[in-house]
Design an enzyme around this catalytic site. Structure first.
Site, PDB file in Angstrom:
ATOM      1  N   GLN A 186       0.828  -1.203   0.000  1.00 28.69           N
ATOM      2  CA  GLN A 186       0.000   0.000   0.000  1.00 28.69           C
ATOM      3  C   GLN A 186       0.867   1.258   0.000  1.00 28.69           C
ATOM      4  OE1 GLN A 186      -2.974  -2.031   3.152  1.00 28.69           O
ATOM      5  NE2 GLN A 186      -3.529   0.064   2.713  1.00 28.69           N
TER       6      GLN A 186
ATOM      7  N   ARG B 242      -8.809  -0.304   7.808  1.00 31.94           N
ATOM      8  CA  ARG B 242      -9.764   0.636   7.213  1.00 31.94           C
ATOM      9  C   ARG B 242     -10.135   1.732   8.204  1.00 31.94           C
ATOM     10  NH1 ARG B 242     -14.188  -1.252   2.880  1.00 31.94           N
ATOM     11  NH2 ARG B 242     -14.568   0.764   1.968  1.00 31.94           N
ATOM     12  N   CYS B 243      -9.111   2.319   8.780  1.00 33.17           N
ATOM     13  CA  CYS B 243      -9.380   3.419   9.699  1.00 33.17           C
ATOM     14  C   CYS B 243      -8.125   4.245   9.844  1.00 33.17           C
ATOM     15  CB  CYS B 243      -9.877   2.893  11.038  1.00 33.17           C
ATOM     16  SG  CYS B 243      -8.668   2.722  12.328  1.00 33.17           S
TER      17      CYS B 243
ATOM     18  N   GLU C 286     -13.058   5.133   4.800  1.00 30.17           N
ATOM     19  CA  GLU C 286     -13.115   4.419   6.076  1.00 30.17           C
ATOM     20  C   GLU C 286     -14.336   4.724   6.906  1.00 30.17           C
ATOM     21  OE1 GLU C 286      -9.598   5.939   7.561  1.00 30.17           O
ATOM     22  OE2 GLU C 286      -8.366   4.569   6.418  1.00 30.17           O
TER      23      GLU C 286
END
Ligand code: CDP
Length: 784
Positions: free
Chosen positions: A221, A368-369, A738
Site C-alpha cells: 500500500q 480501514r481506519c 473508512e
C-alpha cells in the site's frame, strides 16, 4: 524433543498438492501472484506451532535432501548478515526469522526455497525444529503482573509494558467529574480482528546480478516508503531498488507493514540470483500478518441531569502482541485515538493508553481506519448511548443536546484536534428522516408489549483523515505529504502518476476526473498510473483514507500549475496579455470576446510546436502537497434490528447511512466505498474475532472460524449524504473510504443493546453472536 514445525491449527501446515488450485493458474490478472519470471523459484515459511518456546535447534538435513530444494534460510543465517531482526514502523524491532525463541504461534522460523511451490511446502514440513515450551501470556490484563513471563528478553526494560501515553487535562477532568451529578461509564472491547483482504500478502523479489538492480513486485500500500525501508535496512542503494505494486486485491491496512516473507524473498533472491516468489496462504495471513484493534477501553462521561456532557475520561489497554508493529504516524503511540471526544462539545477530557506485549501475532494496523479511530468512534458512540439510557433520554435527543454546532468550526477539541467543518445535526436529522425514526420508536413500544425484541441504534461519528500535515505526521521519519505528476501530451491527452496506490478504490477514475474538472481534458483522455517507484513521484501511499485529501489535492494543484503555464501560451496564441484572458473549463477566452479562445488541446499542441519566447517547452507539472490540516468527514448511521428469541439471531432489518465527505468527486465510487465498509463493519460487529486459548493457540485462523460476510448475511444498505466542504482542501473534499467501517460497529451494537435494554442490558461486546444473545435471553429468563 524434535517437533514437526507445522501447527495443525486452522488448516495451516497442509502441504499444497492440488495442481488445479486456482491460485496457480497463470496469467489471470495483474496481481503479484500473476507475476511469472523466467527461472523463478518459490519460498515457503516454516512456522512455530508454539506461542512461546525456546528454540533449541533446527535440523534442515532431511528437507535439503528433497529434490528441488535450493536453499533453507534460518534466523542464524540472517543474523550473520545482521538481518535476523528488522525495525517495525513503530520504533520496535521484530524477528524476521526466529532466533533464541518464538513469541507467537505461526511465527516465522525458517524459509525454504525450492524449484516449485509444492516442493517448497513439502520441504518446510521436513524441517525439524526443537522447541522447549515457555509459559504463555495471552491476557493483556496480566501482562504487567509480577508473575507474568517476560516476553521480550531482547529489550533492556525487563517488562511487558510498551508505552504509557496520555493527553488532555487530567485535573480539570477530575474536577468536572467531582462536580457532575451524573456519571455514566462503559467498558468496551474493540476486539482483535483482521482485515483479511481477499488477496493475501506476497511478493516476487528479483535481484539481477548483472545490473545489480533489485525489483520487488509487492503487495504494497506504500511502495515508495517500502523502497526506502529496503534501502535503509538492507543496505541496497535506493536507486538500485524498484518496487512495483501491481493490482492489489484489497489492503485495508494489512499491506502497510513489511513482513518477514518479503525480507526472506529478497535475501533468497540476492543469494541465489534468481527471482523468488513468496505468497502466503490464507491461514498464514490471518495468523501472522498485521492484526487490528485489540483495545480494551473504559469511557466515563460526566454530565448534568439534562444530559449535557461536562467531561470525558478514557482509559485503555492496548494489546500489541509480540512486537509493536503498529503502522501509524510516529508521534502517536495510540494512533489518532484521541479523537475519542467524537462529535460532542466536551468542555474538558482526559485520555490515557497503555500498550503491552503478549504472545500473539504483532500488529496494531489501521484496518480501514485512520489509526485507531474506529476504536475511538466505537467507544464514544457506545458511551453516549449508555448515558442516554441511564438518563432515559432518547439517544438522538441526547446527541442533539451535545453536538458541536456548525458555527463552532473550526473547532478545537479538548484533546487537541482542530476539526475543519461539520454539521452533525444536519446529518442526523437526514438519517432520522430517512429511517422514519419516530414511527420506528412507536413500533418498538408495541413490539415490547408483545414480548418481541426490536432495537434501533444510532451512531453519529466524526472521522479524521488525510494524514497529514507534515509537521505532525511521519511514518518511520518520512514526512506525510503526497504527490501527483501530470504530463499533457502534444495531442492534449494526459498521463498522471501519484504517490498513492489504489487497492480497488478507483483512483484510476477519480484522479482522471479531478484532471478533467481542473483542465477540461475529458477523463477518458487521462491515464492514471500508481505503484511503480521508478516512474511515480514519491509519496506515502494509500491507507487511512488519505488519498483524496493528499494526492487528490496534489492532482488539483499540479493541474493548476499547468493551467498557469497554459495561460501564458494562450496569451501568445491569441496575441493578447494574460490579464485579458478568462478561464472556462477547457479553454481560455478573451474577456468580452468569447469567440476568441484556445482550447486546452490547442494550447497543449502549441506547448510543443509554437512556444512563446522565454518559455520552456512542454506542459507538465508535479506537486507535493502538504495538507494544512486533516479533513474531518462525519455522518450518522441508524440500524434497526429484530432479534429471534428462539435462536438469539440478530437480523438487521434496516440500515441507513448518511455520510458527509465534503464535495464528492464520484458519487458512485463513494457509494461503493460505503457499501464495502458497512459490510466490514457488520462482520466486525457480529462475526469476527481472532481469539487465543490459554496456550496461545490462535482461534479464528481460517475462514472456517473467521467469518466473511456474503450476500446472504449482508442487508440492503440505504445511503444518503449531506455536503459540508472542507475549507482547506483545494476542492473542498474530505476522505471517505473508512467512514463506514469507523461509524457502523457502534450503530449495530447500539441497536442490539437497545433491543435488550428493558431487560437491564447495558453493553454486549463484539462480535455479537447468536449464542451470546441467546445466553443473555436465557439469563434474563426470556427463554428456558
Ligand atoms: O485513500 P483512499 O483512496 O482509500 O480513500 P479516499 O480518499 O476516501 O477515497 C476513496 C475513493 O473515493 C477514491 O476513489 C476517491 O477519489 C473517492 N472519493 C470521492 O469520489 N469523493 C470524495 N469526497 C472522497 C473520496
Amino acid at each position: 524433543m524434535i517437533e514437526k514445525t507445522s501447527p495443525e491449527v486452522g488448516g495451516m501446515g497442509h502441504s499444497i498438492k492440488r495442481k488445479e488450485d486456482s491460485r496457480f493458474i497463470q496469467g489471470k490478472g495483474n496481481y503479484v501472484d500473476d507475476v511469472h519470471l523466467p527461472g523463478m523459484v518459490y519460498g515457503h515459511m516454516v512456522r512455530s506451532p508454539y506461542a512461546h518456546a525456546r528454540l533449541k535447534g533446527i535440523n534442515t538435513e532431511k528437507a535439503k535432501q528433497l529434490p528441488g530444494v535450493l536453499a533453507i534460510i534460518t534466523g542464524e543465517d540472517l543474523a550473520k548478515a545482521n538481518l535476523a531482526w528488522m525495525p517495525t514502523l513503530f520504533f520496535d524491532k521484530q524477528m524476521v526469522l526466529a532466533t533464541g525463541k518464538v513469541l507467537f504461534q505461526a511465527q516465522e522460523v525458517a524459509f525454504v526455497v525450492a524449484e516449485d511451490q509444492y516442493t517448497a511446502a513439502d520441504a518446510a514440513e521436513l524441517v525439524e525444529v526443537e522447541y522447549e515450551e515457555l509459559p504463555v501470556l495471552v491476557d493483556p490484563h496480566k501482562a504487567t503482573a509480577p508473575d507474568a513471563p517476560i516476553l521480550r528478553e531482547d529489550r533492556e526494560e525487563k517488562s511487558n509494558h510498551i508505552f504509557h501515553w496520555e493527553v488532555g487535562d487530567k485535573s480539570a477532568t477530575e474536577k468536572a467529574f467531582q462536580a457532575a451529578p451524573v456519571k455514566a461509564s462503559v467498558h468496551a472491547i474493540s476486539q482483535r480482528c483482521h482485515p483479511a483482504p481477499l488477496e493475501t500478502c506476497g511478493c516476487v523479489a528479483d535481484f539481477n546480478r548483472a545490473t545489480e538492480k533489485l525489483t520487488v513486485y509487492l503487495t504494497s500500500q506504500a511502495p515508495h516508503a517500502h523502497r526506502t525501508l529496503f534501502a535503509l535496512v538492507g543496505g541496497i542503494p535506493e536507486q538500485n531498488i524498484r518496487v512495483v505494486s501491481p493490482d492489489i486485491g484489497g489492503g485495508f491496512g494489512n499491506k502497510v507493514p513489511i513482513y518477514p516473507g518479503y525480507v526472506c524473498a529478497v535475501v533468497a533472491s540476492l543469494t541465489l540470483g534468481v527471482p523468488v516468489k513468496w505468497i502466503e496462504t490464507r491461514s498464514e495471513n490471518l495468523q501472522s500478518t498485521g492484526f487490528a484493534r485489540d483495545y480494551h477501553m473504559t469511557a466515563e462521561i460526566a454530565a448534568d441531569q439534562n444530559g449535557k456532557v461536562k467531561a470525558l475520561r478514557v482509559k485503555t489497554l492496548a494489546d500489541h502482541g509480540a512486537f509493536n508493529a503498529a503502522a501509524q504516524p510516529t508521534k502517536f503511540p495510540a494512533g489518532l485515538f484521541s479523537v475519542c471526544t467524537g462529535s460532542y462539545d466536551f468542555p474538558t477530557s482526559f485520555c490515557e493508553v497503555d500498550g503491552v506485549y503478549t504472545n500473539k501475532a504483532p500488529g496494531g494496523i489501521a484496518y480501514r481506519c485512520s489509526f485507531r479511530i474506529t476504536e475511538a468512534a466505537y467507544l464514544i458512540e457506545r458511551a453516549v448511548d449508555v448515558l442516554a439510557s441511564q438518563l432515559k433520554i432518547d439517544p438522538a435527543e441526547l446527541r442533539r443536546r451535545n453536538f458541536i454546532q456548525p458555527d463552532q468550526f473550526p473547532y478545537k477539541t479538548p484533546l487537541g484536534w482542530t476539526y475543519d467543518s461539520g454539521n452533525y445535526e444536519g446529518a442526523m436529522n437526514k438519517a432520522l428522516e430517512m429511517v422514519g425514526y419516530q414511527q420506528l420508536r412507536k413500533e418498538q413500544e408495541e413490539k415490547r408489549k408483545k414480548g418481541e425484541f426490536m432495537g434501533i441504534g444510532i451512531s453519529s461519528f466524526t472521522e479524521a483523515v488525510g494524514a497529514g500535515p507534515a509537521h505532525t505526521f511521519d511514518i518511520a521519519g518520512i514526512k506525510m505529504f503526497d504527490s501527483a505528476e501530470i504530463r499533457i501530451h502534444p495531442t492534449g491527452k494526459a498521463i498522471c502518476r501519484m504517490g498513492t496506490k489504489s487497492q480497488g478504490q478507483g483512483h484510476e477514475t477519480t484522479y482522471a476526473q479531478i484532471v478533467a474538472q481542473e483542465l477540461g481534458i475529458p477523463a477518458s483522455d487521462v491515464i492514471v498510473e500508481e505503484g511503480d517507484t521508478d516512474t511515480a513521484p514519491y509519496g506515502l501511499g494509500t491507507y487511512a483514507s488519505r488519498s483524496t485529501p493528499t494526492s487528490g489535492a496534489a492532482t488539483a494543484m499540479a493541474a493548476r500549475k499547468i493551467r498557469d503555464k497554459a495561460k501564458k501560451i494562450a496569451a501568445h496564441l491569441l496575441e493578447c496579455s494574460e490579464t485579458d484572458l478568462e478561464w472556462e473549463t477547457g479553454k481560455f477566452f478573451v474577456k468580452g470576446a468569447p469567440s476568441k479562445f484556445k482550447t486546452i488541446q490547442e494550447i497543449a499542441f502549441a506547448a510543443y510546436t509554437n512556444i512563446p519566447a522565454g518559455l520552456e517547452a512542454g506542459l507538465e507539472a508535479v506537486d507535493y502537497y502538504d495538507p494544512p490540516n486533516l479533513t474531518f468527514p462525519f455522518g450518522t448511521y441508524i440500524c434497526v434490528v429484530d432479534i429471534d428469541k428462539g435462536t438469539g439471531e440478530v437480523k438487521v432489518r434496516r440500515f441507513v447511512a448518511v455520510d458527509d465527505c465534503g464535495n464528492v468527486i464520484n458519487p458512485m465510487i463513494v457509494q461503493g466505498q460505503i457499501h464495502g465498509g458497512l459490510t466490514e463493519g457488520l462482520a466486525i460487529a457480529f462475526m469476527q474475532l481472532i481469539d487465543y486459548d490459554e496456550n496461545g493457540n490462535v482461534q479464528g485462523g481460517s475462514f472456517m472460524d473467521y467469518l466473511i460476510p456474503t450476500a446472504v448475511e449482508t442487508p440492503h444498505w440505504e445511503t444518503g449524504s449531506t455536503c459540508t466542504p472542507s475549507p482547506h482542501h483545494p476542492f473542498g473534499a474530505k476522505g471517505v473510504g473508512e467512514s463506514p467501517n469507523v461509524g457502523s460497529p457502534a450503530a449495530f451494537v447500539n441497536a442490539v443493546v437497545d433491543a435488550l435494554s428493558h431487560l437491564g442490558v447495558k453493553h454486549i461486546d463484539m462480535p455479537i453472536t447468536p449464542w451470546k444473545v441467546w445466553a443473555i435471553l436465557k439469563e434474563k429468563g426470556v427463554v428456558n
